[in-house]
Structures are given as structure tokens and as C-alpha cells.
Design an enzyme around this catalytic site. Structure first.
Site, PDB file in Angstrom:
ATOM      1  N   CYS A  88       0.742  -1.317  -0.142  1.00 13.77           N
ATOM      2  CA  CYS A  88       0.153   0.012   0.029  1.00 13.77           C
ATOM      3  C   CYS A  88       0.702   1.128   0.037  1.00 13.77           C
ATOM      4  O   CYS A  88       1.807   1.385   0.889  1.00 13.77           O
ATOM      5  CB  CYS A  88      -0.948  -0.155   1.322  1.00 13.77           C
ATOM      6  SG  CYS A  88      -1.788   1.552   1.429  1.00 13.77           S
ATOM      7  N   CYS A 133       0.536   3.261   3.653  1.00 10.11           N
ATOM      8  CA  CYS A 133       0.863   2.798   4.908  1.00 10.11           C
ATOM      9  C   CYS A 133       2.210   1.795   4.816  1.00 10.11           C
ATOM     10  O   CYS A 133       2.394   1.123   5.849  1.00 10.11           O
ATOM     11  CB  CYS A 133      -0.156   2.336   5.822  1.00 10.11           C
ATOM     12  SG  CYS A 133      -0.966   0.713   5.204  1.00 10.11           S
ATOM     13  N   CYS A 156      -7.014  -0.982   1.653  1.00  8.37           N
ATOM     14  CA  CYS A 156      -6.292  -1.418   2.340  1.00  8.37           C
ATOM     15  C   CYS A 156      -6.942  -1.622   3.908  1.00  8.37           C
ATOM     16  O   CYS A 156      -7.425  -0.746   4.521  1.00  8.37           O
ATOM     17  CB  CYS A 156      -4.718  -0.464   2.492  1.00  8.37           C
ATOM     18  SG  CYS A 156      -3.705  -0.737   3.705  1.00  8.37           S
ATOM     19  N   CYS A 172      -8.857  -5.476  -9.417  1.00 13.46           N
ATOM     20  CA  CYS A 172      -8.392  -4.537 -10.606  1.00 13.46           C
ATOM     21  C   CYS A 172      -7.822  -3.037  -9.656  1.00 13.46           C
ATOM     22  O   CYS A 172      -8.591  -2.318  -9.156  1.00 13.46           O
ATOM     23  CB  CYS A 172      -9.783  -3.998 -11.296  1.00 13.46           C
ATOM     24  SG  CYS A 172      -9.185  -2.938 -12.539  1.00 13.46           S
ATOM     25  N   CYS A 231      -4.812   0.926   6.469  1.00  8.94           N
ATOM     26  CA  CYS A 231      -5.108   2.432   6.512  1.00  8.94           C
ATOM     27  C   CYS A 231      -6.453   2.852   6.025  1.00  8.94           C
ATOM     28  O   CYS A 231      -6.644   4.187   5.951  1.00  8.94           O
ATOM     29  CB  CYS A 231      -3.969   2.965   5.837  1.00  8.94           C
ATOM     30  SG  CYS A 231      -3.882   3.077   4.137  1.00  8.94           S
TER      31      CYS A 231
HETATM   32 ZN   LIG Z   1      -2.642   1.325   3.601  1.00 10.72          ZN
END
Ligand SMILES: [Zn+2]
Length: 162
Positions: free
Chosen positions: A76, A79, A124, A147, A127
Site C-alpha cells: 500500500c 501505509c 487497504c 483491479c 489504513c
Molecule cells: Zn494502507
């Protein structure tokens, strides 16, 4: 037991979907990593901020991550939590990095109604940053197509378990 009740009859099934939809959108989820909008804006590149925090979609075929074929984990961009593995990446031809499965515990989903039909939004789990959407036309073994916006991730080369 509860799931079985939802599958009995149309009205109950709709009630079930409504429950999850409300849970995903109207009731705020809490995340281990939480920052103010201003702090995210200061931390992220403008493109990453637009996708992760405002659910924008990058232009297809614009991400360098489309072309990554080596082994590694996609983290991610908000984070740095690993969210996807090269072991589940495939070429969907859509122009966005695509995966048939997320890293265990890396992401969570909710139903969004931005378009006229409902879509499964994926973000995510650490976060809450928006990553992309999940569709049901992916390859086996899951049949899912995650996607994902490349700008919402960074690639870390390295060995992964398949
Ligand atoms: Zn994250």
C-alpha cells in the site's frame, strides 16, 4: 445460522445485502493507521492521494506496475502494508495491475454505488486507502479479478511464497 437465514427467500437476501452495504459505507470502519485528511495530503503524491483517499481511478495503461513480472510484494502506498503478491498477479488486458487474490488480511472490501450498479470496492485493511475494485471475471483458482490502481501501491522485489 445467520447466513442461512439470509439465503432463504428474496426479501431476506436483500436485507442481508443491505446490512453489509450499510456496514461498509455508512458506519465508519476504524483502521490501525489513521491520519487526518490534511496529513494524508501532505504525505502522499497528488495522484496517490486522489486514488487512496478520494477513490479516484488512474488512467488505464498508465502504471509502470502493469509491466512488473518479477517476484515481489505490492505494498500500500499509504501505509506500506503488503496488499498483493506477484504470485497472484495476471495480465487482465484492462490496463490496471490485476490479481486473483490479495495477501491474507491485507485488504477489506465494501459495496460502492458510485455507478448505477453496485461494485465491490477494495481498500487497504490497515489504513483504509482505496485500492480499486473486485470483479467476478478473474481466473482460477478464485475467479476474482482485483483491479488495482498502480499508483496506490509500490513494488518491493523479493521472494514470495506462491
Ligand atoms: Zn494502507
Amino acid at each position: 445460522m445467520r447466513r442461512r437465514q439470509f439465503l432463504v427467500g428474496g426479501a431476506a437476501a436483500v436485507a442481508g445485502l443491505g446490512f453489509w452495504s450499510t456496514r461498509g459505507t455508512a458506519v465508519a470502519e476504524t483502521f490501525p493507521v489513521s491520519m487526518s485528511d490534511a496529513a494524508w495530503k501532505a504525505k502522499l503524491d497528488p495522484d496517490a492521494y486522489a486514488v487512496l483517499r478520494q477513490e479516484a481511478t488512474e488512467r488505464p495503461f498508465s502504471s509502470p506496475l502493469n509491466h512488473i513480472e518479477g517476484s515481489g510484494l505490492f505494498h500500500c502506498a499509504g501505509c506500506d502494508t503488503p496488499v498483493y503478491s506477484s504470485a497472484t498477479k495476471f495480465d487482465s488486458g484492462t490496463g490496471w495491475p490485476s490479481f486473483w487474490q490479495a495477501v491474507d488480511g491485507g485488504v477489506a472490501t465494501k459495496t460502492d454505488h458510485v455507478l448505477v450498479y453496485a461494485r465491490t470496492e477494495v481498500h487497504c485493511a490497515t489504513c483504509g486507502g482505496h485500492l480499486g475494485h473486485v470483479f467476478d471475471d478473474g481466473p482460477q483458482p478464485t475467479g476474482k479479478r482485483h483491479c488495482i490502481n498502480g499508483v496506490a501501491m509500490r513494488f518491493a522485489p523479493g521472494p514470495v511464497s506462491s
